[in-house]
Structures are given as C-alpha cells and as structure tokens.
Design a protein around this motif. Sequence first.
Motif, PDB file in Angstrom:
ATOM      1  N   ALA A 129       0.812  -1.212   0.000  1.00 42.91           N
ATOM      2  CA  ALA A 129       0.000   0.000   0.000  1.00 42.91           C
ATOM      3  C   ALA A 129       0.849   1.267   0.000  1.00 42.91           C
ATOM      4  O   ALA A 129       0.363   2.337   0.358  1.00 42.91           O
ATOM      5  CB  ALA A 129      -0.934  -0.013   1.203  1.00 42.91           C
ATOM      6  N   GLY A 130       2.102   1.152  -0.378  1.00 45.16           N
ATOM      7  CA  GLY A 130       2.970   2.322  -0.430  1.00 45.16           C
ATOM      8  C   GLY A 130       3.645   2.633   0.885  1.00 45.16           C
ATOM      9  O   GLY A 130       4.229   3.705   1.051  1.00 45.16           O
ATOM     10  N   LEU A 131       3.574   1.708   1.849  1.00 50.35           N
ATOM     11  CA  LEU A 131       4.213   1.923   3.140  1.00 50.35           C
ATOM     12  C   LEU A 131       5.717   1.691   3.037  1.00 50.35           C
ATOM     13  O   LEU A 131       6.169   0.761   2.353  1.00 50.35           O
ATOM     14  CB  LEU A 131       3.621   0.994   4.190  1.00 50.35           C
ATOM     15  N   THR A 132       6.482   2.510   3.711  1.00 48.15           N
ATOM     16  CA  THR A 132       7.928   2.356   3.717  1.00 48.15           C
ATOM     17  C   THR A 132       8.305   1.104   4.498  1.00 48.15           C
ATOM     18  O   THR A 132       7.923   0.956   5.656  1.00 48.15           O
ATOM     19  CB  THR A 132       8.606   3.594   4.333  1.00 48.15           C
ATOM     20  N   VAL A 133       9.039   0.212   3.838  1.00 46.26           N
ATOM     21  CA  VAL A 133       9.526  -0.992   4.519  1.00 46.26           C
ATOM     22  C   VAL A 133      10.981  -0.836   4.939  1.00 46.26           C
ATOM     23  O   VAL A 133      11.431  -1.477   5.889  1.00 46.26           O
ATOM     24  CB  VAL A 133       9.338  -2.259   3.655  1.00 46.26           C
ATOM     25  N   ALA A 134      11.725   0.042   4.250  1.00 44.06           N
ATOM     26  CA  ALA A 134      13.111   0.326   4.612  1.00 44.06           C
ATOM     27  C   ALA A 134      13.510   1.664   4.016  1.00 44.06           C
ATOM     28  O   ALA A 134      12.946   2.117   3.020  1.00 44.06           O
ATOM     29  CB  ALA A 134      14.035  -0.772   4.114  1.00 44.06           C
ATOM     30  N   HIS A 135      14.488   2.295   4.649  1.00 45.03           N
ATOM     31  CA  HIS A 135      15.030   3.563   4.170  1.00 45.03           C
ATOM     32  C   HIS A 135      16.543   3.484   4.310  1.00 45.03           C
ATOM     33  O   HIS A 135      17.056   2.974   5.308  1.00 45.03           O
ATOM     34  CB  HIS A 135      14.491   4.745   4.985  1.00 45.03           C
ATOM     35  N   ALA A 136      17.259   3.976   3.312  1.00 41.24           N
ATOM     36  CA  ALA A 136      18.720   3.928   3.355  1.00 41.24           C
ATOM     37  C   ALA A 136      19.308   5.232   2.845  1.00 41.24           C
ATOM     38  O   ALA A 136      18.680   5.959   2.074  1.00 41.24           O
ATOM     39  CB  ALA A 136      19.232   2.755   2.519  1.00 41.24           C
ATOM     40  N   THR A 137      20.530   5.501   3.290  1.00 43.26           N
ATOM     41  CA  THR A 137      21.337   6.591   2.757  1.00 43.26           C
ATOM     42  C   THR A 137      22.684   5.990   2.374  1.00 43.26           C
ATOM     43  O   THR A 137      23.133   5.013   2.981  1.00 43.26           O
ATOM     44  CB  THR A 137      21.550   7.719   3.781  1.00 43.26           C
ATOM     45  N   GLY A 138      23.294   6.556   1.362  1.00 39.23           N
ATOM     46  CA  GLY A 138      24.568   6.002   0.938  1.00 39.23           C
ATOM     47  C   GLY A 138      25.407   6.964   0.136  1.00 39.23           C
ATOM     48  O   GLY A 138      24.967   8.073  -0.201  1.00 39.23           O
ATOM     49  N   THR A 139      26.616   6.515  -0.154  1.00 40.73           N
ATOM     50  CA  THR A 139      27.570   7.287  -0.941  1.00 40.73           C
ATOM     51  C   THR A 139      28.216   6.374  -1.970  1.00 40.73           C
ATOM     52  O   THR A 139      28.578   5.235  -1.651  1.00 40.73           O
ATOM     53  CB  THR A 139      28.665   7.898  -0.037  1.00 40.73           C
ATOM     54  N   TYR A 140      28.327   6.864  -3.177  1.00 38.13           N
ATOM     55  CA  TYR A 140      29.031   6.173  -4.252  1.00 38.13           C
ATOM     56  C   TYR A 140      30.271   6.967  -4.619  1.00 38.13           C
ATOM     57  O   TYR A 140      30.223   8.196  -4.711  1.00 38.13           O
ATOM     58  CB  TYR A 140      28.146   6.035  -5.501  1.00 38.13           C
ATOM     59  N   ALA A 141      31.387   6.268  -4.841  1.00 43.06           N
ATOM     60  CA  ALA A 141      32.605   6.884  -5.363  1.00 43.06           C
ATOM     61  C   ALA A 141      32.561   6.789  -6.882  1.00 43.06           C
ATOM     62  O   ALA A 141      32.244   5.738  -7.438  1.00 43.06           O
ATOM     63  CB  ALA A 141      33.834   6.170  -4.833  1.00 43.06           C
ATOM     64  N   ILE A 142      32.856   7.902  -7.524  1.00 40.68           N
ATOM     65  CA  ILE A 142      32.857   7.989  -8.981  1.00 40.68           C
ATOM     66  C   ILE A 142      34.315   8.031  -9.425  1.00 40.68           C
ATOM     67  O   ILE A 142      35.060   8.929  -9.014  1.00 40.68           O
ATOM     68  CB  ILE A 142      32.115   9.259  -9.452  1.00 40.68           C
ATOM     69  N   PRO A 143      34.739   7.080 -10.262  1.00 42.09           N
ATOM     70  CA  PRO A 143      36.145   7.088 -10.687  1.00 42.09           C
ATOM     71  C   PRO A 143      36.452   8.289 -11.570  1.00 42.09           C
ATOM     72  O   PRO A 143      35.561   8.796 -12.270  1.00 42.09           O
ATOM     73  CB  PRO A 143      36.311   5.775 -11.452  1.00 42.09           C
ATOM     74  N   PRO A 144      37.696   8.763 -11.515  1.00 43.69           N
ATOM     75  CA  PRO A 144      38.047   9.898 -12.382  1.00 43.69           C
ATOM     76  C   PRO A 144      37.970   9.496 -13.851  1.00 43.69           C
ATOM     77  O   PRO A 144      38.161   8.323 -14.190  1.00 43.69           O
ATOM     78  CB  PRO A 144      39.488  10.219 -11.980  1.00 43.69           C
ATOM     79  N   LYS A 145      37.617  10.447 -14.674  1.00 39.43           N
ATOM     80  CA  LYS A 145      37.570  10.208 -16.125  1.00 39.43           C
ATOM     81  C   LYS A 145      38.994   9.959 -16.622  1.00 39.43           C
ATOM     82  O   LYS A 145      39.928  10.669 -16.251  1.00 39.43           O
ATOM     83  CB  LYS A 145      36.974  11.403 -16.872  1.00 39.43           C
ATOM     84  N   HIS A 146      39.143   8.930 -17.435  1.00 38.69           N
ATOM     85  CA  HIS A 146      40.452   8.614 -17.998  1.00 38.69           C
ATOM     86  C   HIS A 146      40.659   9.425 -19.263  1.00 38.69           C
ATOM     87  O   HIS A 146      39.823   9.449 -20.143  1.00 38.69           O
ATOM     88  CB  HIS A 146      40.551   7.119 -18.318  1.00 38.69           C
ATOM     89  N   VAL A 147      41.792  10.085 -19.340  1.00 36.82           N
ATOM     90  CA  VAL A 147      42.132  10.871 -20.518  1.00 36.82           C
ATOM     91  C   VAL A 147      43.051  10.032 -21.387  1.00 36.82           C
ATOM     92  O   VAL A 147      44.106   9.573 -20.937  1.00 36.82           O
ATOM     93  CB  VAL A 147      42.813  12.194 -20.120  1.00 36.82           C
ATOM     94  N   VAL A 148      42.634   9.789 -22.619  1.00 32.26           N
ATOM     95  CA  VAL A 148      43.447   9.032 -23.555  1.00 32.26           C
ATOM     96  C   VAL A 148      44.304  10.000 -24.339  1.00 32.26           C
ATOM     97  O   VAL A 148      43.793  10.969 -24.904  1.00 32.26           O
ATOM     98  CB  VAL A 148      42.540   8.205 -24.510  1.00 32.26           C
ATOM     99  N   THR A 149      45.614   9.751 -24.349  1.00 34.83           N
ATOM    100  CA  THR A 149      46.518  10.649 -25.092  1.00 34.83           C
ATOM    101  C   THR A 149      47.085   9.991 -26.307  1.00 34.83           C
ATOM    102  O   THR A 149      47.037   8.834 -26.506  1.00 34.83           O
ATOM    103  CB  THR A 149      47.680  11.134 -24.198  1.00 34.83           C
TER     104      THR A 149
END
Length: 149
Positions: A129-149
């Motif tokens: 019925a739309g009831l919250t069963v769980a709630h979470a917070t988090g963080t993701y690490a984003i890798p640096p963009k690789h520069v091709v030379t």
Amino acid sequence: MNARPLRPVMSVDEVNSFLDEAFPQLNGANRDYEAISITPGACVVRLHAGYRHLRPGDTVSGPALFTLADIGGYVCVLSHTGPEALSVTTNLNINFMRKATAGPIDGHCRILKLGKSLMVFDIDMRAGAGLTVAHATGTYAIPPKHVVT
C-alpha cells in the motif's frame, strides 16, 4: 541541494542493458532488480521479490532490501554520470521499518549531492500500500575520467 541542475545521461533501457552486461550476476535468468524510471536527480528501482528473497516468516530478507538500496544508488550514479562500471559504494546505512512480503518493492532514490568524485543519495523502499519498509542513505565513489593521449 546541488549547485548545478541534474540531468540524466542514460535512459531506463540503457541502464537496464548496462546492468545486464556489466553485472550479469545481479539477476541471472530473471530480472529481479530493474530500473523503472529515471528523472533529473532521481530514479525508481524495483525488486520483484519472490520465494528466493524470503527468509523464515515469509518476510523479504534484509540482504534483498539492502541490494535494492545499493542498486538504487548505482542506477542514480550511472544514469547521471554515464556507464562507468567501476563506480562503487563507499557507504550504505539502512533502517528496516516494517515487514515486506513477496511482491514488487519500489525504491524511490534521489541524489542529495553529486560531485566530481562522490554522489550522496537516499532511497525510500515501499511495498504493498505504499508503506515504507526500509530507508537507506549512501555514498558512491565515482572514478576519475580517464584521458586518452
């Protein structure tokens, strides 16, 4: 809130295809976890909770809900930064609110902050019925963009 407007760079179909290719062990032959919608700064992911996700008492297990939370963060980071398989969870905290039974469980995920190297999010997981069963917070690490030379 973010200083810059958030714009998705991948569609739902692109994200689901990417998950199938880069993370095939997530679903195997079934699509238990999937992206449902992607909007600026947010996404909705779904767990099709079945027998294999239940613990004794016909309750959806904590690990299944934890995975839904983690997939929500992954879909948000992918859809807003691009198809980088090596974006990784650096933190995830979850609170279980009430029992969830088999059936669809939707995770409503929103980006709280998106920087160059980190994304902070929260996710409200709702069943029945739309009831919250769980709630979470988090963080993701984003890798640096690789520069091709």
